[in-house]
Design a protein around this motif. Sequence first.
Motif, PDB file in Angstrom:
ATOM      1  N   THR A 186      28.174  39.373  24.849  1.00 26.58           N
ATOM      2  CA  THR A 186      29.387  40.165  25.080  1.00 26.58           C
ATOM      3  C   THR A 186      29.931  39.961  26.482  1.00 26.58           C
ATOM      4  OG1 THR A 186      28.586  41.836  23.534  1.00 26.58           O
ATOM      5  CG2 THR A 186      30.314  42.520  25.051  1.00 26.58           C
ATOM      6  N   ILE A 187      31.250  39.805  26.556  1.00 30.47           N
ATOM      7  CA  ILE A 187      31.942  39.789  27.851  1.00 30.47           C
ATOM      8  C   ILE A 187      32.295  41.237  28.163  1.00 30.47           C
ATOM      9  CG2 ILE A 187      33.991  39.035  29.116  1.00 30.47           C
ATOM     10  CD1 ILE A 187      34.110  36.635  27.118  1.00 30.47           C
ATOM     11  N   ARG A 188      31.787  41.729  29.271  1.00 31.84           N
ATOM     12  CA  ARG A 188      32.050  43.126  29.642  1.00 31.84           C
ATOM     13  C   ARG A 188      33.362  43.210  30.432  1.00 31.84           C
ATOM     14  NH1 ARG A 188      28.286  47.032  30.086  1.00 31.84           N
ATOM     15  NH2 ARG A 188      29.027  47.468  32.180  1.00 31.84           N
ATOM     16  N   GLU A 189      34.263  44.053  29.959  1.00 29.93           N
ATOM     17  CA  GLU A 189      35.560  44.207  30.613  1.00 29.93           C
ATOM     18  C   GLU A 189      35.404  44.689  32.049  1.00 29.93           C
ATOM     19  OE1 GLU A 189      39.952  46.271  30.030  1.00 29.93           O
ATOM     20  OE2 GLU A 189      38.475  46.459  28.418  1.00 29.93           O
ATOM     21  N   ASP A 190      34.432  45.567  32.288  1.00 29.62           N
ATOM     22  CA  ASP A 190      34.191  46.041  33.660  1.00 29.62           C
ATOM     23  C   ASP A 190      33.858  44.885  34.598  1.00 29.62           C
ATOM     24  OD1 ASP A 190      34.613  48.632  32.794  1.00 29.62           O
ATOM     25  OD2 ASP A 190      32.495  49.220  32.870  1.00 29.62           O
ATOM     26  N   ASP A 191      33.103  43.904  34.099  1.00 29.65           N
ATOM     27  CA  ASP A 191      32.755  42.745  34.924  1.00 29.65           C
ATOM     28  C   ASP A 191      33.978  41.883  35.216  1.00 29.65           C
ATOM     29  OD1 ASP A 191      30.077  43.413  35.182  1.00 29.65           O
ATOM     30  OD2 ASP A 191      29.413  42.094  33.562  1.00 29.65           O
ATOM     31  N   VAL A 192      34.882  41.761  34.236  1.00 29.82           N
ATOM     32  CA  VAL A 192      36.111  40.994  34.457  1.00 29.82           C
ATOM     33  C   VAL A 192      36.940  41.670  35.550  1.00 29.82           C
ATOM     34  CG1 VAL A 192      38.280  40.200  33.434  1.00 29.82           C
ATOM     35  CG2 VAL A 192      36.143  40.018  32.129  1.00 29.82           C
ATOM     36  N   TRP A 193      37.101  42.993  35.457  1.00 30.03           N
ATOM     37  CA  TRP A 193      37.873  43.715  36.478  1.00 30.03           C
ATOM     38  C   TRP A 193      37.189  43.641  37.849  1.00 30.03           C
ATOM     39  CZ3 TRP A 193      42.767  44.901  36.276  1.00 30.03           C
ATOM     40  CH2 TRP A 193      43.381  45.009  35.026  1.00 30.03           C
ATOM     41  N   TYR A 194      35.864  43.692  37.857  1.00 30.52           N
ATOM     42  CA  TYR A 194      35.129  43.552  39.113  1.00 30.52           C
ATOM     43  C   TYR A 194      35.425  42.182  39.740  1.00 30.52           C
ATOM     44  CZ  TYR A 194      31.192  42.353  42.128  1.00 30.52           C
ATOM     45  OH  TYR A 194      30.421  41.901  43.173  1.00 30.52           O
ATOM     46  N   ALA A 195      35.365  41.123  38.921  1.00 28.10           N
ATOM     47  CA  ALA A 195      35.649  39.777  39.433  1.00 28.10           C
ATOM     48  C   ALA A 195      37.070  39.704  39.977  1.00 28.10           C
ATOM     49  CB  ALA A 195      35.436  38.734  38.336  1.00 28.10           C
ATOM     50  N   LEU A 196      38.020  40.301  39.264  1.00 30.72           N
ATOM     51  CA  LEU A 196      39.417  40.289  39.722  1.00 30.72           C
ATOM     52  C   LEU A 196      39.576  41.022  41.054  1.00 30.72           C
ATOM     53  CD1 LEU A 196      41.196  40.908  36.309  1.00 30.72           C
ATOM     54  CD2 LEU A 196      41.331  38.823  37.709  1.00 30.72           C
ATOM     55  N   LYS A 197      38.796  42.085  41.265  1.00 36.18           N
ATOM     56  CA  LYS A 197      38.888  42.832  42.530  1.00 36.18           C
ATOM     57  C   LYS A 197      38.289  42.060  43.701  1.00 36.18           C
ATOM     58  CE  LYS A 197      39.236  47.182  42.962  1.00 36.18           C
ATOM     59  NZ  LYS A 197      39.302  48.613  43.015  1.00 36.18           N
ATOM     60  N   THR A 198      37.620  40.932  43.415  1.00 39.76           N
ATOM     61  CA  THR A 198      37.075  40.118  44.506  1.00 39.76           C
ATOM     62  C   THR A 198      38.030  38.999  44.907  1.00 39.76           C
ATOM     63  OG1 THR A 198      35.880  38.500  43.118  1.00 39.76           O
ATOM     64  CG2 THR A 198      34.710  40.558  43.687  1.00 39.76           C
ATOM     65  N   VAL A 199      39.196  38.932  44.255  1.00 39.65           N
ATOM     66  CA  VAL A 199      40.202  37.920  44.590  1.00 39.65           C
ATOM     67  C   VAL A 199      41.251  38.578  45.486  1.00 39.65           C
ATOM     68  CG1 VAL A 199      41.931  36.309  43.719  1.00 39.65           C
ATOM     69  CG2 VAL A 199      39.839  36.722  42.401  1.00 39.65           C
ATOM     70  N   PHE A 200      41.423  38.025  46.669  1.00 37.76           N
ATOM     71  CA  PHE A 200      42.330  38.598  47.651  1.00 37.76           C
ATOM     72  C   PHE A 200      43.550  37.716  47.842  1.00 37.76           C
ATOM     73  CE2 PHE A 200      38.560  40.889  48.311  1.00 37.76           C
ATOM     74  CZ  PHE A 200      38.863  42.045  49.005  1.00 37.76           C
ATOM     75  N   ASP A 201      44.675  38.357  48.107  1.00 41.52           N
ATOM     76  CA  ASP A 201      45.878  37.620  48.477  1.00 41.52           C
ATOM     77  C   ASP A 201      45.549  36.841  49.748  1.00 41.52           C
ATOM     78  OD1 ASP A 201      48.446  37.353  50.152  1.00 41.52           O
ATOM     79  OD2 ASP A 201      49.222  37.921  48.184  1.00 41.52           O
ATOM     80  N   PRO A 202      45.899  35.561  49.814  1.00 40.21           N
ATOM     81  CA  PRO A 202      45.520  34.762  50.985  1.00 40.21           C
ATOM     82  C   PRO A 202      46.257  35.146  52.262  1.00 40.21           C
ATOM     83  CG  PRO A 202      46.815  33.453  49.460  1.00 40.21           C
ATOM     84  CD  PRO A 202      46.570  34.768  48.794  1.00 40.21           C
ATOM     85  N   GLU A 203      47.306  35.947  52.150  1.00 38.82           N
ATOM     86  CA  GLU A 203      48.068  36.291  53.345  1.00 38.82           C
ATOM     87  C   GLU A 203      47.835  37.720  53.828  1.00 38.82           C
ATOM     88  OE1 GLU A 203      51.756  33.248  52.635  1.00 38.82           O
ATOM     89  OE2 GLU A 203      51.777  35.139  51.532  1.00 38.82           O
ATOM     90  N   ILE A 204      47.303  38.570  52.949  1.00 39.83           N
ATOM     91  CA  ILE A 204      46.987  39.947  53.351  1.00 39.83           C
ATOM     92  C   ILE A 204      45.626  40.321  52.780  1.00 39.83           C
ATOM     93  CG2 ILE A 204      49.268  40.961  53.764  1.00 39.83           C
ATOM     94  CD1 ILE A 204      49.469  41.685  50.884  1.00 39.83           C
ATOM     95  N   PRO A 205      44.850  41.080  53.507  1.00 41.48           N
ATOM     96  CA  PRO A 205      43.475  41.353  53.074  1.00 41.48           C
ATOM     97  C   PRO A 205      43.377  42.466  52.022  1.00 41.48           C
ATOM     98  CG  PRO A 205      43.870  42.388  55.185  1.00 41.48           C
ATOM     99  CD  PRO A 205      45.131  41.632  54.830  1.00 41.48           C
TER     100      PRO A 205
END
Length: 177
Positions: free
Chosen positions: A76-95
């Motif tokens: 199973t792909i856990r949706e919480d893990d997908v959202w966690y991964a997405l929260k580790t991606v930052f805009d390259p121009e602002i933190p």
Amino acid sequence: MEKRMVVAQQDVPARLVPVGTKMTIPSGSFVTLTQALGGNYTVVYNGNMARVDGTDAHALGLESEQLQFSPADGDTIREDDVWYALKTVFDPEIPVNLVDLGLIYNVDIDQANKQVKIDMTLTAPGCGMGPVLVGDVEYRVKLVPNVENVEVELVFDPPWHRDMMSEEAQLETGMFF
């Protein structure tokens, strides 16, 4: 951060800025580290700017970012893990991460095909870093247990506006009114 030269300790996966094309920086190559922001690194190699994901920083002799996912639940792909991964991606121009910026519009998980489809936008339709951000999202979400394919679609409807940002992101960027 001041610029400094580092030597690739092993082959380093990277993406060209701003087009997002995948490349490999060969082991033993000298690169100039120009930016460390949001867990990722911007380097100059052979006159080209490239992004190196923070999870691959060890290849540059730096401390790697470690993502902590939930224990695997079978296939199973856990949706919480997908959202966690997405929260580790930052805009390259602002933190600020893409979720708190309000750039992620939809996440659809196809368990049968082990695929995640993401609808996201940019702060501006002409954002030159769009391909790099898409590459960052694909790279990080593919690290989620049981994910085999990631499809990111850039959408511009509805248009992004600062009210889509979390309150924390608005405070961080000084856009809270």
